[in-house]
Scaffold this motif. Structure first.
Motif, PDB file in Angstrom:
ATOM      1  N   ASP A 118       0.831  -1.209   0.000  1.00 18.14           N
ATOM      2  CA  ASP A 118       0.000   0.000   0.000  1.00 18.14           C
ATOM      3  C   ASP A 118       0.865   1.258   0.000  1.00 18.14           C
ATOM      4  O   ASP A 118       0.527   2.253  -0.644  1.00 18.14           O
ATOM      5  N   ARG A 119       1.966   1.220   0.739  1.00 23.06           N
ATOM      6  CA  ARG A 119       2.853   2.384   0.779  1.00 23.06           C
ATOM      7  C   ARG A 119       3.519   2.613  -0.579  1.00 23.06           C
ATOM      8  O   ARG A 119       3.670   3.757  -1.021  1.00 23.06           O
ATOM      9  N   VAL A 120       3.913   1.524  -1.220  1.00 24.80           N
ATOM     10  CA  VAL A 120       4.501   1.644  -2.550  1.00 24.80           C
ATOM     11  C   VAL A 120       3.486   2.254  -3.510  1.00 24.80           C
ATOM     12  O   VAL A 120       3.816   3.135  -4.318  1.00 24.80           O
ATOM     13  N   LYS A 121       2.235   1.824  -3.407  1.00 28.21           N
ATOM     14  CA  LYS A 121       1.178   2.368  -4.267  1.00 28.21           C
ATOM     15  C   LYS A 121       1.004   3.866  -4.034  1.00 28.21           C
ATOM     16  O   LYS A 121       0.804   4.638  -4.979  1.00 28.21           O
ATOM     17  N   GLU A 122       1.108   4.297  -2.794  1.00 29.51           N
ATOM     18  CA  GLU A 122       0.981   5.722  -2.486  1.00 29.51           C
ATOM     19  C   GLU A 122       2.112   6.526  -3.114  1.00 29.51           C
ATOM     20  O   GLU A 122       1.903   7.624  -3.627  1.00 29.51           O
ATOM     21  N   VAL A 123       3.332   5.982  -3.055  1.00 27.26           N
ATOM     22  CA  VAL A 123       4.478   6.672  -3.653  1.00 27.26           C
ATOM     23  C   VAL A 123       4.322   6.736  -5.166  1.00 27.26           C
ATOM     24  O   VAL A 123       4.567   7.782  -5.785  1.00 27.26           O
ATOM     25  N   VAL A 124       3.916   5.632  -5.775  1.00 19.78           N
ATOM     26  CA  VAL A 124       3.710   5.603  -7.221  1.00 19.78           C
ATOM     27  C   VAL A 124       2.630   6.600  -7.625  1.00 19.78           C
ATOM     28  O   VAL A 124       2.764   7.323  -8.614  1.00 19.78           O
ATOM     29  N   LYS A 125       1.546   6.661  -6.867  1.00 24.64           N
ATOM     30  CA  LYS A 125       0.467   7.605  -7.170  1.00 24.64           C
ATOM     31  C   LYS A 125       0.983   9.039  -7.100  1.00 24.64           C
ATOM     32  O   LYS A 125       0.657   9.871  -7.969  1.00 24.64           O
ATOM     33  N   ALA A 126       1.783   9.338  -6.084  1.00 24.75           N
ATOM     34  CA  ALA A 126       2.338  10.683  -5.964  1.00 24.75           C
ATOM     35  C   ALA A 126       3.237  11.007  -7.158  1.00 24.75           C
ATOM     36  O   ALA A 126       3.210  12.123  -7.688  1.00 24.75           O
ATOM     37  N   ALA A 127       4.033  10.018  -7.574  1.00 26.83           N
ATOM     38  CA  ALA A 127       4.912  10.225  -8.731  1.00 26.83           C
ATOM     39  C   ALA A 127       4.091  10.483  -9.991  1.00 26.83           C
ATOM     40  O   ALA A 127       4.404  11.388 -10.783  1.00 26.83           O
ATOM     41  N   LYS A 128       3.049   9.713 -10.190  1.00 22.14           N
ATOM     42  CA  LYS A 128       2.193   9.897 -11.363  1.00 22.14           C
ATOM     43  C   LYS A 128       1.490  11.245 -11.309  1.00 22.14           C
ATOM     44  O   LYS A 128       1.433  11.980 -12.306  1.00 22.14           O
ATOM     45  N   ASP A 129       0.942  11.588 -10.146  1.00 20.75           N
ATOM     46  CA  ASP A 129       0.180  12.832 -10.010  1.00 20.75           C
ATOM     47  C   ASP A 129       1.035  14.064 -10.253  1.00 20.75           C
ATOM     48  O   ASP A 129       0.535  15.090 -10.730  1.00 20.75           O
ATOM     49  N   HIS A 130       2.329  13.972  -9.916  1.00 21.03           N
ATOM     50  CA  HIS A 130       3.190  15.156  -9.992  1.00 21.03           C
ATOM     51  C   HIS A 130       4.261  15.051 -11.085  1.00 21.03           C
ATOM     52  O   HIS A 130       5.186  15.872 -11.126  1.00 21.03           O
ATOM     53  N   GLY A 131       4.130  14.059 -11.953  1.00 24.17           N
ATOM     54  CA  GLY A 131       5.049  13.947 -13.095  1.00 24.17           C
ATOM     55  C   GLY A 131       6.462  13.593 -12.725  1.00 24.17           C
ATOM     56  O   GLY A 131       7.417  14.046 -13.385  1.00 24.17           O
ATOM     57  N   CYS A 132       6.635  12.800 -11.682  1.00 28.02           N
ATOM     58  CA  CYS A 132       7.975  12.391 -11.239  1.00 28.02           C
ATOM     59  C   CYS A 132       8.419  11.109 -11.937  1.00 28.02           C
ATOM     60  O   CYS A 132       7.625  10.182 -12.105  1.00 28.02           O
ATOM     61  N   ALA A 133       9.683  11.066 -12.279  1.00 27.85           N
ATOM     62  CA  ALA A 133      10.302   9.798 -12.653  1.00 27.85           C
ATOM     63  C   ALA A 133      10.844   9.161 -11.374  1.00 27.85           C
ATOM     64  O   ALA A 133      10.741   9.745 -10.288  1.00 27.85           O
ATOM     65  N   MET A 134      11.408   7.973 -11.487  1.00 27.02           N
ATOM     66  CA  MET A 134      12.032   7.333 -10.332  1.00 27.02           C
ATOM     67  C   MET A 134      13.360   6.706 -10.756  1.00 27.02           C
ATOM     68  O   MET A 134      13.593   6.454 -11.933  1.00 27.02           O
ATOM     69  N   ARG A 135      14.221   6.509  -9.754  1.00 24.10           N
ATOM     70  CA  ARG A 135      15.419   5.678  -9.970  1.00 24.10           C
ATOM     71  C   ARG A 135      15.455   4.605  -8.911  1.00 24.10           C
ATOM     72  O   ARG A 135      15.413   4.901  -7.722  1.00 24.10           O
ATOM     73  N   ILE A 136      15.527   3.374  -9.376  1.00 28.92           N
ATOM     74  CA  ILE A 136      15.749   2.255  -8.467  1.00 28.92           C
ATOM     75  C   ILE A 136      17.244   2.199  -8.202  1.00 28.92           C
ATOM     76  O   ILE A 136      18.036   1.983  -9.115  1.00 28.92           O
ATOM     77  N   GLY A 137      17.633   2.431  -6.967  1.00 24.17           N
ATOM     78  CA  GLY A 137      19.055   2.485  -6.638  1.00 24.17           C
ATOM     79  C   GLY A 137      19.495   1.295  -5.810  1.00 24.17           C
ATOM     80  O   GLY A 137      19.303   1.264  -4.597  1.00 24.17           O
ATOM     81  N   VAL A 138      20.085   0.301  -6.465  1.00 22.49           N
ATOM     82  CA  VAL A 138      20.620  -0.877  -5.772  1.00 22.49           C
ATOM     83  C   VAL A 138      22.082  -0.617  -5.440  1.00 22.49           C
ATOM     84  O   VAL A 138      22.839  -0.127  -6.281  1.00 22.49           O
ATOM     85  N   ASN A 139      22.477  -0.951  -4.215  1.00 25.47           N
ATOM     86  CA  ASN A 139      23.852  -0.731  -3.781  1.00 25.47           C
ATOM     87  C   ASN A 139      24.377  -2.007  -3.142  1.00 25.47           C
ATOM     88  O   ASN A 139      23.692  -2.630  -2.319  1.00 25.47           O
ATOM     89  N   ALA A 140      25.594  -2.386  -3.509  1.00 28.88           N
ATOM     90  CA  ALA A 140      26.182  -3.621  -2.970  1.00 28.88           C
ATOM     91  C   ALA A 140      26.271  -3.599  -1.451  1.00 28.88           C
ATOM     92  O   ALA A 140      26.229  -4.654  -0.809  1.00 28.88           O
ATOM     93  N   GLY A 141      26.372  -2.413  -0.877  1.00 33.56           N
ATOM     94  CA  GLY A 141      26.511  -2.306   0.560  1.00 33.56           C
ATOM     95  C   GLY A 141      25.211  -2.407   1.328  1.00 33.56           C
ATOM     96  O   GLY A 141      25.220  -2.434   2.565  1.00 33.56           O
ATOM     97  N   SER A 142      24.080  -2.454   0.618  1.00 34.83           N
ATOM     98  CA  SER A 142      22.786  -2.518   1.315  1.00 34.83           C
ATOM     99  C   SER A 142      21.826  -3.485   0.639  1.00 34.83           C
ATOM    100  O   SER A 142      20.634  -3.215   0.532  1.00 34.83           O
ATOM    101  N   LEU A 143      22.369  -4.612   0.183  1.00 37.01           N
ATOM    102  CA  LEU A 143      21.516  -5.634  -0.418  1.00 37.01           C
ATOM    103  C   LEU A 143      20.612  -6.266   0.637  1.00 37.01           C
ATOM    104  O   LEU A 143      20.951  -6.325   1.827  1.00 37.01           O
ATOM    105  N   GLU A 144      19.472  -6.781   0.182  1.00 32.81           N
ATOM    106  CA  GLU A 144      18.534  -7.428   1.085  1.00 32.81           C
ATOM    107  C   GLU A 144      19.169  -8.640   1.760  1.00 32.81           C
ATOM    108  O   GLU A 144      19.961  -9.370   1.163  1.00 32.81           O
ATOM    109  N   ARG A 145      18.795  -8.861   3.014  1.00 29.51           N
ATOM    110  CA  ARG A 145      19.362  -9.968   3.792  1.00 29.51           C
ATOM    111  C   ARG A 145      19.112 -11.315   3.102  1.00 29.51           C
ATOM    112  O   ARG A 145      19.987 -12.177   3.078  1.00 29.51           O
ATOM    113  N   GLU A 146      17.932 -11.470   2.537  1.00 33.38           N
ATOM    114  CA  GLU A 146      17.593 -12.752   1.894  1.00 33.38           C
ATOM    115  C   GLU A 146      18.541 -13.058   0.746  1.00 33.38           C
ATOM    116  O   GLU A 146      18.984 -14.206   0.574  1.00 33.38           O
TER     117      GLU A 146
END
Length: 380
Positions: A118-146
């Motif tokens: 739901d939180r992701v949907k809210e962020v996406v909606k805000a981006a769409k409503d305000h014409g924002c692009a996004m960058r997915i930023g993956v970093n070797a120092g903060s990879l998911e534990r799994e």
């Protein structure tokens, strides 16, 4: 067919997005960006640094938004900036929504850290409503534990999987205006991750060797890592990460692109390291010349060579050439052809005058061509 095929770089084909008015990906020029290191809540200091970055040629500037005070200052910052502003968001989804409302052109996020669906949907909606692009930023120092548990350590495969998993989160929310980065401080890891990601998707890629180090060591690492990727046609926007003045990041970024003939801004000086054959003080001359022509944005090439061994040959390939000669008499070349000699005069003053004159000629020709093109369009 290219005249010099060994210089050709075939850029990876990818989709194009817009960060504000700046196009990223597709056939758009590779953009150069940096990040402020002021407290974002201090709007005056942040704006001053953004203006310095704009003067250096930055196409995009990123600011960190770690707290509500930072996003509260974003509106003033965005209004003062001439380039698109990217809001760097970590963890708190409300900061992303606030930044989008404040006018950020792009949100740098890690969708997996934002929280629930739901939180992701809210962020996406805000981006769409305000014409924002996004960058997915993956970093070797903060990879998911799994991923770390499954792969045992940060590795190219884990970074690519993380990026694609996050991309799917946005795709599932019908959002496709994003670019991706898979950064690491290890050059080998970063390059391999970007190569894998380039093969796995068609999104624009933001290149960087993260936490590369101080000015000299960071420049070397970034040049090796990003240079090899750009040479292979991979990369649509770049950020050189240095523990130095952010303005230096922009300068190094353009120098990397100029070296690969991917983009030109300002004067490209070709100069020798000097030796006992030099007929004037090459190093001091080049240092002074670089300072005096830093304000010139017009692309051109100038050779400054100490003697006649390589001087004439280099001059043949440049807009303006200067070769040291005996008895204090030096040769000046214009458009690769011997033009006149210089004796008993300040070399730097003379070269600056020639460069400024050439820049004015180039800009006048561009303006005339644009006017002619506009008149033709109007007539049609």
């Amino acid at each position: 067919m290219s005249v010099r095929p060994y210089r050709d770089i075939a850029r990876r084909k990818c989709r194009q997005i817009k960060v504000g008015a700046v196009r990223v990906g597709g056939d758009a020029p590779i953009t150069v960006q940096s990040m402020t290191n002021t407290l974002t809540a201090d709007a005056k200091a942040t704006i001053a640094q953004i203006q310095a970055l704009e003067a250096a040629g930055a196409d995009i500037v990123r600011v960190s938004c770690p707290d509500e005070e930072s996003t509260a200052a974003m509106g003033e910052i965005v209004r003062a900036a001439k380039v698109p502003i990217v809001a760097d968001i970590h963890f708190h989804y409300k900061r992303a929504i606030e930044a989008a409302k404040a006018g950020a052109a792009c949100l740098r996020i890690n969708p997996g850290n934002i929280g629930s669906a739901d939180r992701v949907k809210e962020v996406v909606k805000a981006a769409k409503d305000h014409g924002c692009a996004m960058r997915i930023g993956v970093n070797a120092g903060s990879l998911e534990r799994e991923l770390l548990e499954r792969y045992g350590e940060p590795c190219p495969e884990a970074m690519v999987e993380s990026a694609l998993d996050h991309a799917k989160i946005l795709e599932d929310n019908d959002f496709f205006e994003f670019k991706i980065s898979v950064k690491a401080s290890d050059v080998f890891l970063a390059v391999a991750a970007y190569q894998g990601l380039a093969d796995a998707c068609d999104y624009p890629l933001h290149l960087g060797i993260t936490e590369a180090g101080g000015f000299r060591s960071g420049t070397v690492k970034s040049s090796i890592g990003m240079g090899s990727l750009l040479w292979a046609g991979i990369g649509d926007t770049i950020r050189v990460s240095l523990s130095a003045d952010p303005v230096e990041e922009i300068k190094v970024g353009f120098d990397i692109l100029k070296s690969l003939n991917l983009r030109h801004r300002g004067v490209n000086i070709i100069s020798c390291p000097s030796c006992a054959r030099q007929q004037y003080e090459v190093i001091k001359t080049v240092e002074r010349l670089e300072q005096r022509i830093a304000h010139i944005n017009t692309p051109m090439t100038v050779s400054v060579i100490g003697c006649v061994v390589n001087g004439p040959g280099e001059a043949r390939e440049t807009d303006i050439g200067f070769t040291g000669g005996g008895n204090g008499t030096h040769q000046v070349y214009i458009a690769g052809v011997p033009h006149h000699r210089l004796k008993d005069a300040d070399i730097v003053d003379h070269l600056v005058e020639l460069i400024e004159k050439k820049a004015a000629e180039i800009e006048a020709a561009k303006a005339a061509a644009a006017a002619a093109s506009g008149a033709k369009t109007a007539a049609e």
